[in-house]
Structures are given as C-alpha cells and as structure tokens.
Design a protein around this motif. Structure first.
Motif, short mmCIF file in Angstrom:
data_model
loop_
_atom_site.label_atom_id
_atom_site.label_comp_id
_atom_site.label_asym_id
_atom_site.label_seq_id
_atom_site.Cartn_x
_atom_site.Cartn_y
_atom_site.Cartn_z
N LYS A 31 108.25 61.02 55.09
CA LYS A 31 109.37 60.83 56.02
C LYS A 31 109.08 61.51 57.35
O LYS A 31 109.33 60.95 58.41
CB LYS A 31 110.67 61.39 55.42
N ALA A 32 108.55 62.73 57.31
CA ALA A 32 108.22 63.45 58.55
C ALA A 32 107.09 62.75 59.30
O ALA A 32 107.14 62.62 60.52
CB ALA A 32 107.84 64.89 58.23
N ALA A 33 106.07 62.31 58.58
CA ALA A 33 104.94 61.63 59.22
C ALA A 33 105.41 60.36 59.93
O ALA A 33 105.01 60.09 61.07
CB ALA A 33 103.86 61.30 58.18
N GLU A 34 106.27 59.61 59.28
CA GLU A 34 106.80 58.39 59.90
C GLU A 34 107.67 58.73 61.11
O GLU A 34 107.55 58.08 62.16
CB GLU A 34 107.60 57.58 58.88
N SER A 35 108.51 59.75 61.00
CA SER A 35 109.41 60.09 62.12
C SER A 35 108.64 60.65 63.31
O SER A 35 109.09 60.51 64.44
CB SER A 35 110.49 61.08 61.67
N LEU A 36 107.48 61.25 63.07
CA LEU A 36 106.64 61.77 64.16
C LEU A 36 105.69 60.71 64.72
O LEU A 36 104.93 60.99 65.64
CB LEU A 36 105.86 62.99 63.69
N GLY A 37 105.71 59.51 64.16
CA GLY A 37 104.91 58.41 64.69
C GLY A 37 103.45 58.41 64.27
O GLY A 37 102.63 57.78 64.94
N LEU A 38 103.10 59.10 63.18
CA LEU A 38 101.72 59.08 62.71
C LEU A 38 101.38 57.68 62.19
O LEU A 38 102.25 56.98 61.68
CB LEU A 38 101.49 60.11 61.61
N LYS A 39 100.13 57.30 62.33
CA LYS A 39 99.69 56.00 61.84
C LYS A 39 99.43 56.08 60.35
O LYS A 39 98.94 57.08 59.84
CB LYS A 39 98.41 55.58 62.56
N GLY A 40 99.74 54.99 59.65
CA GLY A 40 99.49 54.93 58.22
C GLY A 40 100.76 54.60 57.47
O GLY A 40 101.72 54.07 58.03
N GLY A 41 100.76 54.93 56.18
CA GLY A 41 101.91 54.65 55.36
C GLY A 41 101.55 54.69 53.89
O GLY A 41 100.55 55.30 53.49
N GLU A 42 102.35 53.98 53.11
CA GLU A 42 102.17 53.99 51.66
C GLU A 42 101.10 52.99 51.24
O GLU A 42 101.02 51.89 51.78
CB GLU A 42 103.49 53.64 50.97
N GLU A 43 100.28 53.40 50.29
CA GLU A 43 99.30 52.51 49.66
C GLU A 43 99.87 52.12 48.30
O GLU A 43 100.40 52.95 47.58
CB GLU A 43 97.97 53.23 49.44
N GLN A 44 99.75 50.86 47.97
CA GLN A 44 100.26 50.39 46.68
C GLN A 44 99.39 50.95 45.56
O GLN A 44 98.16 50.89 45.63
CB GLN A 44 100.29 48.87 46.64
N ARG A 45 100.04 51.50 44.54
CA ARG A 45 99.35 52.11 43.40
C ARG A 45 100.04 51.67 42.13
O ARG A 45 101.11 51.08 42.16
CB ARG A 45 99.40 53.64 43.49
N GLY A 46 99.46 52.03 41.00
CA GLY A 46 100.04 51.71 39.71
C GLY A 46 101.14 52.67 39.32
O GLY A 46 102.28 52.54 39.73
N MET A 47 100.82 53.67 38.54
CA MET A 47 101.79 54.61 37.99
C MET A 47 101.96 55.84 38.89
O MET A 47 101.78 56.97 38.46
CB MET A 47 101.36 55.04 36.59
N GLY A 48 102.30 55.62 40.13
CA GLY A 48 102.51 56.70 41.08
C GLY A 48 102.65 56.14 42.47
O GLY A 48 102.79 54.94 42.66
N GLN A 49 102.60 57.03 43.47
CA GLN A 49 102.67 56.64 44.86
C GLN A 49 101.66 57.46 45.65
O GLN A 49 101.36 58.60 45.29
CB GLN A 49 104.06 56.88 45.44
N ARG A 50 101.18 56.87 46.77
CA ARG A 50 100.23 57.56 47.64
C ARG A 50 100.54 57.18 49.08
O ARG A 50 100.77 56.01 49.37
CB ARG A 50 98.81 57.16 47.30
N TRP A 51 100.55 58.18 49.96
CA TRP A 51 100.73 57.96 51.39
C TRP A 51 99.58 58.62 52.13
O TRP A 51 99.18 59.73 51.80
CB TRP A 51 102.02 58.58 51.89
N ASN A 52 99.06 57.95 53.15
CA ASN A 52 98.01 58.48 54.01
C ASN A 52 98.41 58.23 55.46
O ASN A 52 98.74 57.10 55.83
CB ASN A 52 96.66 57.84 53.72
N PHE A 53 98.35 59.28 56.27
CA PHE A 53 98.71 59.19 57.69
C PHE A 53 97.65 59.89 58.52
O PHE A 53 96.95 60.79 58.04
CB PHE A 53 100.05 59.86 57.94
N SER A 54 97.56 59.50 59.80
CA SER A 54 96.61 60.16 60.70
C SER A 54 97.21 60.28 62.10
O SER A 54 98.09 59.51 62.49
CB SER A 54 95.29 59.38 60.76
#
Length: 104
Positions: A31-54
């Motif tokens: 949420k903070a990464a998105e609100s600060l305008g970092l590039k990236g987002g959620e990657e689709q995964r199986g039994m979990g979640q992953r987000w990568n921002f830069s």
C-alpha cells in the motif's frame, strides 16, 4: 523542496517494514509503495502473494521493495503462513538491505 533520494526512500521503508512486522500487517508495504508511486506491483502466485516495487533516483541509485507471504503447511502438517518484507538500496552493487519476517 529537493527531489527524494533513494536513501530517503530506503529509510522510509526500513521504518515502515519494522512497523508492519510489529503489527503483523504485510499489506502496509505494498500500500505504501503504491501510494508513493513506486513502479511494480503484485505478481500472480499460487498459495501466497508477492509484490515487487522499484524506485530510481536522479543519481541512478535504486531501491527495491519486496513483500511476500506463503502457506508453509504440508500434507498432515498445519503450519502458520510465513511473511517476509525487505528493502534494498543498490548502486553498482547492493549497498544495504533490511529484511523482517513473521509467522501468522
């Protein structure tokens, strides 16, 4: 007001990751990464979640922000979910890294 540097962004996320770990709320990080305008987002995964921002500053230093969780359970073994959050400051190489994790 001068532009934000990668070191400033790194310091923000160190504090934010520590707070998110203490509160056991991994969702604060993306949420903070998105609100600060970092590039990236959620990657689709199986039994979990992953987000990568830069974030890249004017001096070409990069901040990488990662958050992920996954189900550690296996057949006949119920285990808590693992949550891992990290931030890295990179130039030519990784300069500093901060990581926190918790089970829930």
């Amino acid at each position: 007001m001068s532009p934000i540097t990668s070191l400033d962004m790194y310091d923000r996320f160190v504090e934010l990751i520590d707070q998110a770990c203490d509160a056991k709320d991994i969702y604060r990080v993306p949420k903070a990464a998105e609100s600060l305008g970092l590039k990236g987002g959620e990657e689709q995964r199986g039994m979990g979640q992953r987000w990568n921002f830069s974030f890249v500053d004017a001096h070409n230093q990069t901040v990488l922000v990662h958050a992920r969780w996954w189900d550690q359970s296996q057949a006949f073994s119920i285990r808590p979910d693992m949550h891992v959050m990290s931030v890295e400051l990179k130039g030519e190489a990784t300069l500093i890294k901060h990581e926190r994790r918790y089970e829930d």
